[in-house]
Design an enzyme around this catalytic site. Structure first.
Site, short mmCIF file in Angstrom:
data_model
loop_
_atom_site.label_atom_id
_atom_site.label_comp_id
_atom_site.label_asym_id
_atom_site.label_seq_id
_atom_site.Cartn_x
_atom_site.Cartn_y
_atom_site.Cartn_z
NE ARG A 21 2.78 34.78 38.80
CZ ARG A 21 3.87 34.63 39.56
NH1 ARG A 21 4.73 33.63 39.35
NH2 ARG A 21 4.13 35.48 40.52
CE LYS A 47 12.30 8.11 37.30
NZ LYS A 47 12.56 7.43 38.57
CE LYS A 75 15.62 2.56 32.69
NZ LYS A 75 14.61 3.41 33.31
CD GLU A 100 17.59 -1.33 35.57
OE1 GLU A 100 17.10 -0.36 34.96
OE2 GLU A 100 16.89 -2.15 36.20
CG ASP A 147 17.55 1.03 39.38
OD1 ASP A 147 17.73 2.19 39.78
OD2 ASP A 147 16.43 0.52 39.22
#
Lengths: 290, 290, 290, 290, 290, 290
Positions: A103, A138, A170, A204, A225
């Site tokens: 597993r 992420k 950013k 950004e 962005d």
């Protein structure tokens, strides 16, 4: 591209140990009660649907960590596509070890293969354009190195690996730095350069005016962005090669080709790692010698 | 159901430390270069689509581990649904800490909330039937405790937490034990009981004949794996309460209600943990005091 | 320049724990035998020769880790010069804790202050030129973060912090890549850029021909290693701002100013961290309340 | 004297792991981008100035920990002198491993060899006298075992290895114990003996009166700290073999012989470990097979 | 004798964490299922038979590690005798924490109190003689510091705490060193002194001839192992204070007084730590506020 | 019963490492000073009194962890009785390793063998009855897995291994749940079943009325704690096989047979692990090759 050795990535051995501890706990009671210690078997992990393999060496590591006497053979190397019903890995040796490790090995392999498979779909969608497919930060807590490796297997490239190997200015930072926004982006780049002379810098931007300001600071990258495609195209032209250009935000298999067509250098996608479904794989036991 | 304290689950603090080390590495260079050490801010995590919250206390732990002076307030408790645009968590204090912790906190919260949200959809689909929704061991390596907790938040229940707290005799074990299959299932149960007198025992069966054999051993549970609905119904009747009945394999939102209608006690689903997409959340900065 | 918080650098708490374990072992037998558990005292760490302070917060951490009830006050902040006989840190509270922590606290403080003091001498020697003083990776195993911090305290800057945050193509790499040396430096830069799009790239060159080749690849930095001053000057001119220029090799307090005068952007020095003598500090006990 | 196995000292493997993690971080990006995974090479570490070798086995451990297939050969054993240009260690095998491990291996070897070299100079300076050269607890945090080993390589001996293997009653302890100084030194020895019957006891004294008091307690050692040579000589005579005598404080290569001539049994020196400059060594690559 | 702080001994916090992990595993399922999270209670640990308390602070640490909000009060300090039915520790606060920590806290407290109680019986048996009661290295793996502390609580003293803080030359070593036994014991002492100048040395002897040989080396201690009482008395006389004398081997409550009467300085006993029965204690719940 | 591999139990390697670190500390000074590094020897561990062996593989692990070149041979397997003077384990190879590992290896082996020996006595006392002998959670902190294994060696069985693999509803829980005692025992079982569907449930009862209430909830086990033999017999009859029955409290070698005769399924004993005296074993050196 030559892939690094996944099982040798920093922290992977410790993660495998942790994952096994988490699953095995005080011991695999079912095999202890029912499988003779000397029983031997062969097993094979096969794809139940087509996919791009990633993590074979990690799965092999799981089996060997549970039982060093298991012999593991990789049939399909990482980064290669495999069709339905085809074997990826085969294992032979003490049966208890195979059953106990099954597993955990699959949990690694299915997740990594899922990511590689999704990445490959994006990579193929942008073929013919210069844009590379990038991952993001992420990722699943604790699995970043493996997930970024899986993106490489799918043909993508890695964006910054953490908060420490690139400066990325950013919107949220800008507010603190100079309260009237784009006016001061070049100064921010200069300040960051002064503090970390050896690191690349990305900024950004949301508007062309911000872009112009940023370019004065000579950053290595600019990030567009959540920008409409048309504005994106203008920004790429405005950059004119003075900085590389990345696009991000709201990008899916449906619109990725259109975005690549704007001439950006890179497209980054959080979904590669945070929402790729697990690949459909299974382990089949055979060749039992009880 | 009273939920345990997610941030206090075994291993969670260490996992948060690991996840932060993985992301922060040698330091958040952008905030170090650009955000004054004394700048303060407020931030709020909001849902961009409706979801069932899970992991608020873990996200809070991430913020406080980065910066103990951050004050975190939970607006929507775990297990509660939250609508688009609604706040889940708000954070106030030193700005550097908020910015450095943001991504890791969201990575935990988005994954756990994604699992709770998917689980809730299954739970609602079977309402009115006695069947409970169970998770499996198909979890992300290192995150099992958190993912099983997220299933509880969604209204599901936990199947065995590892290989050590329940005996589960599967097809693969049976082959080693007695090579003619169902003939010996009762003996297997007896043997397992002898070795681990304190553990519950479950037996996977594929046919009614196997089921009859298994029931002679008096297991606590039987597992009907990948069985046609009609046969499933007959098996439930055959059990007649002598063992609880679990169904698994090939179950989706489309067919789960039909399966619940067979009268099984539980339905287990790997997809809850291995393929739930991340919830769509974002952190918004405001109230800056540079 | 705003300094980061030394005691909060990644790994520092663990290093302090390790250092204390190493020194205290099974316990400080002398204080256990002779100092009453409730005795209290005050102590002060003073400079026996002028120096630039670094590590006060780390020393404070040592004291508090041994005995949380100790109150530590910093008299001279990191990065500040301190004259002979002046106090740097004072400690008050349970006497056993002060005596047990003394040596470990001093071992940190003396080494870090020694590095800051030597760095400051180099920084002052190049004043008026644009060259910044950089450290190297020639640090004490396990102490890199603290030693690089000490260089910042002395007014220097940090070169790459490890093998992972910058590509640095040296003579040794070149041999593998293209066997005829300078011919292929631009290709090496391009290849590295392709693999790690987010990292800055530096190329070591020994001749002007190599430099020209390298510049075609548009690296962020070039490194002039062990080059005669005259050739260095020509190389700086040749670069003409297309890449930043670093000098290294065979540089000492005697010749550093001459090298800065060539117009290089940075000068890196291994001796800052591998050969700085410990600062001369001592802890003096007073205000005893037995 | 037979030296222990440096690589087998408690904690050394963990320290090597830590040092490599610190340097390699998320991976050696330069070799990953530019060195083919199958390239092989030979390398040799040579002395650029004469020195006394220490740490060859630790450097070998670094190479093998990075790449177990590397073959390492030691040309000059620890404790032996080596002349300029002479080889100390040679390494052969996968090139990536050599390049990634190089800096960390040298960081260990240069520091340890630097300490052994300085120690040897002191040892030779006192030849003919019975005094042995001792180290102190003024070592680099985390490296004590290795630095004390390097002192052995240089021909010195080890003073107490931590706060737990010897009672050493210093001026600072005395103040707490009996507030009128030397009056009570014998009682302090007796008290310490009662509490730790198995440990040797040393007492620091500054005057002959204190010495007389201490000797009544029958300590194993007395420490003459920062004492004028003449008084030191009188104290040695006063001891008359009832306790072994150690001298410390303000001792350098210039005056060490004069101090040895007083007849002390041992001379301890902090500078051996806190201020020895790194040895000048370099790694040269050759025999490349790309 | 002033006792050290048991909960602060090196490694104790980690041992408590380990012991709790071992017992609690994935969680205390019974309290999670049945005890409301907000229920509060009071509990008291009482002696069911008279004993000498040891480990109250360790038990308190267990409770607080499980639940920091628990308030623990010590009624009988370590080293004090307590009669049947008397309270040792009381705990108040969240009920779940009390119930989860109970067994682990008792496991520590019962073992340590058992050791202290047995030690006290030996100490009282030799009253009036100068012999102190010593422990040995025959301790439970992982619990040495706590068990040696428990011996102190009982009024005993600690023999060497490990293989590193005293040289103890036994029969087994002698064979390697000089194959004709006693002839070379003085040389062995001299050699050990040369290598570890700061450590006390003890020599095990079986005959008076060996003793004479050993004494020439001037060891701090001699060990008379398994010697008839009469010979022991002769050996004590022979020593005449030149070395301290320890007796060991075959000593029980029945004969310990006779051995003390020979004039030995110390008697060491393995049974104190390897065979002391657990003290009979129990935790009683009361003052419930569900 | 097939025993698991003791040296492979979760945590055992780490425990051996811990135990060796605890004993060896900064090094075995006696062997370092006196035993030539190349000396070789043979040694054998023999029983000085008859016993049931347990832990041979753990002792072997200790030797090999200290010195991988030691060859260890097991003469008497775990679970077998061994007579006075008979060999259990023999070791051959580098002498330093044998001497350094000796005490730690014996500390494990003597404790585990002591437990197996005591367990066997209980097991033999109840022969002919169906009752099995069970251990409890009253184990030494950190050694639970090994002590429970030793109980298996003696012929006993393991009760729950921690707070997480079985629900055990005791008197203390009952008070919180329903304040009028036995009235609600069935509801408690149902509630626990709902929360942890995969775990077996046991209920402690003191009276027949409580037993009747509990049985309505259909627990897997009931525990008769500290009950007079006569009432115990009535309770066994009352159960009539609907739940298995365990007896505990106040049971010794004197009365255990009478209790078994009541027809209970299991008898649990804390003394097996918390008060078994260490087995009397010794290591004898021979075959020296200095």
């Amino acid at each position: 591209m030559k892939l690094p050795d996944a099982a040798g990535l920093p922290g992977v051995r410790a993660l495998v140990t942790l994952a096994l501890a988490e699953d095995v706990g005080r011991g695999d009671v079912t095999t202890q009660a029912l499988i003779p210690p000397r029983a031997r078997a062969r097993a094979v992990i096969v794809a139940r649907r087509g996919c791009v393999v990633s993590g074979a060496a990690v799965a092999a590591l799981v089996f060997r960590q549970v039982e060093p006497r298991l012999r593991v053979r990789v049939h399909c190397r990482d980064g290669r596509p495999v069709g339905r019903g085809q074997p990826i890995l085969s294992i032979a040796g003490p049966a208890r070890g195979i059953l106990t490790a099954e597993r955990t090995a699959l949990n690694f392999l299915q997740r990594m293969t899922g990511i590689a498979t999704l990445t490959r779909r994006f990579v193929e969608r942008v073929k013919g354009h210069k844009a590379v497919i990038l991952d993001t930060r992420k990722t699943t807590p604790g699995l970043r190195a493996l997930e970024k490796y899986a993106v490489l297997c799918g043909g993508g490239r890695n964006h910054r690996r953490g908060l420490d190997d690139m400066v990325l200015i950013k919107d949220n930072h800008r507010r603190f730095w100079g309260d009237r926004g784009a006016m001061r982006l070049d100064a921010a780049v200069t300040e960051a350069r002064r503090r970390f002379p050896g690191l690349a810098i990305e900024v950004e931007v949301e508007t062309e005016r911000q872009l112009r300001s940023a370019l004065k600071g000579a950053p290595e990258w600019v990030l567009l962005d959540n920008m409409p495609v048309r504005r994106m195209r203008r920004c790429v032209r405005l950059c004119a090669g003075r900085a590389r250009v990345e696009a991000s935000g709201g990008i899916s298999l449906r619109n990725v080709r259109r975005i690549a067509a704007t001439g950006v250098d890179a497209i980054s996608l959080g979904c590669l790692t945070h929402s790729a479904p697990a690949a459909d794989l299974s382990l089949e036991i055979g060749g039992i010698d009880p």
